[in-house]
Design a protein around this motif. Sequence first.
Motif, PDB file in Angstrom:
ATOM      1  N   THR A  19      37.327 -36.227  31.256  1.00 51.36           N
ATOM      2  CA  THR A  19      38.074 -35.595  30.162  1.00 51.36           C
ATOM      3  C   THR A  19      38.303 -36.582  29.025  1.00 51.36           C
ATOM      4  O   THR A  19      38.098 -36.274  27.843  1.00 51.36           O
ATOM      5  CB  THR A  19      39.423 -35.077  30.678  1.00 51.36           C
ATOM      6  N   LEU A  20      38.746 -37.789  29.384  1.00 51.30           N
ATOM      7  CA  LEU A  20      39.022 -38.803  28.364  1.00 51.30           C
ATOM      8  C   LEU A  20      37.741 -39.241  27.661  1.00 51.30           C
ATOM      9  O   LEU A  20      37.758 -39.523  26.457  1.00 51.30           O
ATOM     10  CB  LEU A  20      39.716 -40.008  28.998  1.00 51.30           C
ATOM     11  N   GLU A  23      37.095 -36.792  24.989  1.00 56.63           N
ATOM     12  CA  GLU A  23      38.069 -36.926  23.898  1.00 56.63           C
ATOM     13  C   GLU A  23      37.771 -38.156  23.033  1.00 56.63           C
ATOM     14  O   GLU A  23      37.827 -38.083  21.794  1.00 56.63           O
ATOM     15  CB  GLU A  23      39.482 -37.030  24.471  1.00 56.63           C
ATOM     16  N   VAL A  69      46.944 -39.837  24.482  1.00 56.01           N
ATOM     17  CA  VAL A  69      45.765 -40.418  25.114  1.00 56.01           C
ATOM     18  C   VAL A  69      46.024 -41.860  25.553  1.00 56.01           C
ATOM     19  O   VAL A  69      45.442 -42.334  26.541  1.00 56.01           O
ATOM     20  CB  VAL A  69      44.545 -40.328  24.169  1.00 56.01           C
TER      21      VAL A  69
END
Length: 498
Positions: A19-20, A23, A69
């Motif tokens: 996911t990161l 992003e 984040v």
Amino acid sequence: MTQKGRMQDPPHTEMTAQTLLAELAALRTLVLADAAHTLEPWEVARPVPDGIVNLSHYLALRRHDLRPVQRRLMALGLSSLGRLEGRVLPTLDAVISALAALAGRDNPVAAPLEAAFFAGEVRLATAADALLGPAAPHRRCRIMVTLPGTAAADPDMILDLARRGMDIVRINCAHDDAAAWRAMAAHARRAASLVGRPLSILMDIAGPKIRTGEVRTKEKKARLQAGDALRLVASGEPWCDAHAPFAAAVSLAEIVRRLSPGERLRYDDGALEGVVEGVDSDTAIIRIVRAKGGGVKLKPEKGLNLPDTALGLSPLTDKDQDDLATVVECADMIGYSFVSRPEDIDLLERALDRCAVERKPGLVAKIERPEAVTNLPGLMARAAAKDWPFGVMIARGDLAAEIGFERVAEMQEEILWLCEAAGVPVIWATQVLEDLVKDGVPSRGEMTDAAMAARAECVMLNKGPAVAAAVDLLDRLLARMDGHIVKKTPTLRALKSW
């Protein structure tokens, strides 16, 4: 495969990393696109200097709220992005590379080499040496001292300061005259020869400083308090009456005529604040709304700040243009007051060209007006385009009086960040160890302030009877802080107290 014939769910770390990774890759794309637009108004010639490219990346990145984040990256043991000022793309690329490895995916970017990752630090150190001169072997941050006029006839005072650790001499061209400045510069060159290391000289041209002139008070020992009225006079002698028992002439008559009702005025670095109550062709009435406890004595030669007024003043006065002939003869750096726009740098360059010098002194832009804060990226880009050794002085006294005391701490941090991103050295100025310099005993608060100043490339001490003791203390303090922090990055030297 499980017994039911399906793949096992990937572990939590792998899912988070996936996911990161998506992003951060999307963020990197946005940063590159936005940075290209950020560069356009700066009118930087190609190729764009590396520091200005990184600055554009930094500004593009900081338009996003990265706090969510950051915490998720920290939980994976990765960089939180909180110390990337000098290396925006290398940091993003390093984090993306680590996330790709954790997620078991192909790396969408090339992982930066160590030399590329730390290139911003080298760029800043090189720029600091070029502008300020070399730092002492035992500390990164230089010490600058403002000389009093008496130093022109006291070479031993300058030699003593150099032996204690002073690296840079500051001569304020708002005071004294060319003969005194030349004498101070000569004493500094002699001191450098005797101590066996360079001493740089910064000469600060005055600019259109707005100050009180002749003053009058209805009662001899009266002090301005909240509720009092002060009359500013554009021409002629100041005069008092029952309505305004305090009056002062001003150094720039046209300023009085540019005031409008409701605009703020601050006196003597914010010792008191007033609001314009009324104006006519030649006077303005200021109603005092805040003053130090016990009131404030009205004196000549005190600074006036007008944060709401469009001053419309050139940063170079006729006096400055005359003074430049001596400055280019004696100085390694010019302190540029009231610089606000990139065009102001062009103005100074043209004035220096008229001096027909072979070598331009380095340029230090004093950030003291809201316009200078807003235009700081453009100022740095313009200087970089000229390949001009350039630095920024955070003139905290005037800056606080302009933007308000409650905002100055936040703003000095942001200026430090932007300058590090651009590879521009910073001078931390105004009231560093002020109690020690004046009275011989520091306050606890100013000791903490001086320690925080270690993040700049230079710290400025003002003149005062105990300035030699302040240089001694600051020399030791900065050296100790170097073991704990470099810019925003804590360094984990071994602790000895436990």
